[in-house]
Design an enzyme around this catalytic site. Structure first.
Site, PDB file in Angstrom:
ATOM      1  N   THR A  68     -34.647  -0.407  80.161  1.00 54.47           N
ATOM      2  CA  THR A  68     -34.615  -1.102  81.441  1.00 54.47           C
ATOM      3  C   THR A  68     -33.392  -2.009  81.519  1.00 54.47           C
ATOM      4  OG1 THR A  68     -35.935  -2.312  83.049  1.00 54.47           O
ATOM      5  CG2 THR A  68     -36.187  -2.999  80.762  1.00 54.47           C
ATOM      6  N   LYS A  72     -29.322   0.307  81.294  1.00 58.20           N
ATOM      7  CA  LYS A  72     -29.480   1.707  81.717  1.00 58.20           C
ATOM      8  C   LYS A  72     -28.171   2.498  81.669  1.00 58.20           C
ATOM      9  CE  LYS A  72     -33.638   1.126  84.499  1.00 58.20           C
ATOM     10  NZ  LYS A  72     -34.358   1.514  85.701  1.00 58.20           N
ATOM     11  N   ASN A  93     -33.068   5.962  81.790  1.00 53.56           N
ATOM     12  CA  ASN A  93     -34.204   5.056  81.564  1.00 53.56           C
ATOM     13  C   ASN A  93     -35.175   5.602  80.524  1.00 53.56           C
ATOM     14  OD1 ASN A  93     -35.468   7.068  83.140  1.00 53.56           O
ATOM     15  ND2 ASN A  93     -37.066   5.595  83.693  1.00 53.56           N
ATOM     16  N   ASP A 108     -36.470   7.677  86.800  1.00 51.99           N
ATOM     17  CA  ASP A 108     -36.711   6.775  87.938  1.00 51.99           C
ATOM     18  C   ASP A 108     -36.703   7.549  89.248  1.00 51.99           C
ATOM     19  OD1 ASP A 108     -36.922   4.349  86.572  1.00 51.99           O
ATOM     20  OD2 ASP A 108     -34.755   4.078  86.518  1.00 51.99           O
ATOM     21  N   GLY A 135     -26.784   1.003  92.692  1.00 50.33           N
ATOM     22  CA  GLY A 135     -27.198   2.009  91.707  1.00 50.33           C
ATOM     23  C   GLY A 135     -28.378   2.852  92.165  1.00 50.33           C
ATOM     24  N   ASN A 156     -24.781   1.850 104.764  1.00 50.62           N
ATOM     25  CA  ASN A 156     -24.568   0.598 104.044  1.00 50.62           C
ATOM     26  C   ASN A 156     -23.780  -0.383 104.910  1.00 50.62           C
ATOM     27  OD1 ASN A 156     -24.961  -0.882 101.625  1.00 50.62           O
ATOM     28  ND2 ASN A 156     -22.794  -0.594 101.122  1.00 50.62           N
ATOM     29  N   LYS A 161     -18.347   1.638 100.418  1.00 51.06           N
ATOM     30  CA  LYS A 161     -19.164   1.888  99.213  1.00 51.06           C
ATOM     31  C   LYS A 161     -20.074   3.106  99.434  1.00 51.06           C
ATOM     32  CE  LYS A 161     -19.916  -2.787  97.776  1.00 51.06           C
ATOM     33  NZ  LYS A 161     -21.020  -3.663  97.384  1.00 51.06           N
TER      34      LYS A 161
HETATM   35  P1  ATR Z   1     -28.693  -1.887  92.748  1.00 52.98           P
HETATM   36  O1  ATR Z   1     -29.436  -0.659  93.130  1.00 52.98           O
HETATM   37  O2  ATR Z   1     -27.341  -1.560  92.182  1.00 52.98           O
HETATM   38  O3  ATR Z   1     -29.488  -2.847  91.914  1.00 52.98           O
HETATM   39  P2  ATR Z   1     -28.891  -3.927  94.782  1.00 52.98           P
HETATM   40  O4  ATR Z   1     -28.148  -5.097  94.223  1.00 52.98           O
HETATM   41  O5  ATR Z   1     -30.357  -3.935  94.787  1.00 52.98           O
HETATM   42  O6  ATR Z   1     -28.337  -2.594  94.115  1.00 52.98           O
HETATM   43  O7  ATR Z   1     -28.420  -3.683  96.264  1.00 52.98           O
HETATM   44  C1  ATR Z   1     -27.092  -3.629  96.571  1.00 52.98           C
HETATM   45  C2  ATR Z   1     -27.023  -3.048  97.987  1.00 52.98           C
HETATM   46  O8  ATR Z   1     -27.715  -3.895  98.890  1.00 52.98           O
HETATM   47  C3  ATR Z   1     -25.627  -2.929  98.478  1.00 52.98           C
HETATM   48  O9  ATR Z   1     -25.543  -1.705  99.152  1.00 52.98           O
HETATM   49  C4  ATR Z   1     -25.504  -4.107  99.475  1.00 52.98           C
HETATM   50  O10 ATR Z   1     -24.619  -3.888 100.537  1.00 52.98           O
HETATM   51  P3  ATR Z   1     -23.018  -4.130 100.357  1.00 52.98           P
HETATM   52  O11 ATR Z   1     -22.522  -2.948  99.593  1.00 52.98           O
HETATM   53  O12 ATR Z   1     -22.493  -4.196 101.734  1.00 52.98           O
HETATM   54  O13 ATR Z   1     -22.877  -5.420  99.598  1.00 52.98           O
HETATM   55  C5  ATR Z   1     -26.889  -4.166 100.013  1.00 52.98           C
HETATM   56  N1  ATR Z   1     -27.205  -5.475 100.548  1.00 52.98           N
HETATM   57  C6  ATR Z   1     -27.404  -6.610  99.861  1.00 52.98           C
HETATM   58  N2  ATR Z   1     -27.704  -7.636 100.687  1.00 52.98           N
HETATM   59  C7  ATR Z   1     -27.689  -7.115 101.941  1.00 52.98           C
HETATM   60  C8  ATR Z   1     -27.948  -7.651 103.234  1.00 52.98           C
HETATM   61  N3  ATR Z   1     -28.290  -8.937 103.392  1.00 52.98           N
HETATM   62  N4  ATR Z   1     -27.843  -6.828 104.301  1.00 52.98           N
HETATM   63  C9  ATR Z   1     -27.500  -5.534 104.150  1.00 52.98           C
HETATM   64  N5  ATR Z   1     -27.266  -4.969 102.952  1.00 52.98           N
HETATM   65  C10 ATR Z   1     -27.363  -5.741 101.866  1.00 52.98           C
END
Ligand code: ATR
Length: 291
Positions: A68, A72, A93, A108, A135, A156, A161
């Protein structure tokens, strides 16, 4: 739970932190149900000790490990082999003991697919939206292409991205229709039969009221919504999906099935849907969830 004896095999979880994990509940119930002499425990591992932990686990005849956060991706160089889907996703994972070390898998996202099968939601030939470009979103996009979604749109806030993920999926699955879209372009979506996977941490407790898209008009385009979040059990995203007339699911079954898939890999067995339902109840009980 099984009694342990001299032939009991060990599986476990490496990560940091691991004390909150529900995986011991899932796997120890699976062991009891399937009559396999196995125990599952957690191993908190410091970053500097990851290499030694994997080597040591092999030396100690550990049957399999889950991995975890935050390891990962970091665990990949420690493996002797990796499953192609896990390689594409770039995250592992589950480690399965093979000759000379461990082979890495990602259960996952297949866990989400199996949760969808269990909920009667099919992916093949369907139009799917993925919210986010982290991710989890990347892994989801690959899984959906692997299971022949007819169209995948990665939405997104930062479109660049999403485009990077769309390009990577296109390269791996050239026949798949995949594109990137900014969140505020949702009015360009045609039809009202999309499956949508909310793959960000937006809306996670304590920010229960947060949501990536707040406009109900977006949700009218969806027939099913999946949130990867388990806490709260009903996210704002899920509430909006339901309010617009769609079907909404949280990440709890995904959590269950990622465990079941790992257990099946370690023990080369098939867990029945009846046993899966029993473990699902036990898992929710242990988490204090009354749905
Ligand atoms: P991971 O799967 O890598 O853990 P996460 O941190 O849970 O990812 O989520 C990241 C995603 O959430 C990104 O796509 C981010 O958008 P940006 O690429 O524009 O930063 C999105 N995200 C985070 N906060 C957000 C918000 N308030 N509104 C819209 N999208 C958001």
């Amino acid at each position: 739970m099984n009694d342990t004896n001299g032939t009991t095999r060990t599986c476990g979880l490496i990560g940091n932190p691991v004390a909150h994990s529900i995986s011991p509940v899932i796997h120890n119930h699976l062991a009891a149900l399937s009559g396999i002499n196995l125990v599952y425990v957690t191993f908190p591992v410091e970053k500097s000790a990851l290499h030694d932990a994997v080597k040591g686990a092999y030396a100690l005849d550990i049957l399999g490990l889950n991995v975890t956060v935050p390891y990962k991706s970091d665990v990949i160089p420690e493996l002797v082999d990796i499953d192609p889907l896990a390689k594409q996703i770039g995250a592992v994972n589950t480690l399965v003991r093979v000759d000379g070390g461990f082979k890495g898998y990602n259960t996952d996202m297949p866990g989400l697919y199996r949760a969808m099968c269990s909920d009667g939601v099919k992916v093949e030939g369907e139009k799917v939206l993925v919210l986010g470009a982290g991710g989890a979103a990347r892994a989801n996009a690959f899984l959906l292409a692997y299971h022949h979604a007819s169209e995948i749109i990665i939405m997104n806030r930062t479109i660049q991205k999403a485009q990077i993920i769309a390009d990577a999926v296109k390269q791996a699955f050239p026949e798949t229709a995949v594109k990137a879209m900014a969140l505020n372009e949702f009015d360009k979506l045609s039809g009202n039969d999309y499956i949508c996977i909310q793959a960000t941490s937006v809306g996670l407790h304590p920010n229960d009221e947060d949501v990536v898209i707040a406009d109900l008009a977006f949700y009218k385009k969806l027939k099913v919504g999946y949130d990867v979040i388990c806490n709260p059990v009903e996210t704002k995203f899920m509430k909006l999906v339901k309010e617009a007339g769609g079907e909404a699911h949280n990440g709890l079954k995904m959590l269950l099935y990622q465990g079941i898939l790992a257990y099946e890999l370690w023990n080369q067995c098939n867990i029945t849907e009846e046993d899966a339902s029993f473990v699902f109840r036990k898992m929710k009980e242990a988490m204090g969830i009354h749905e």
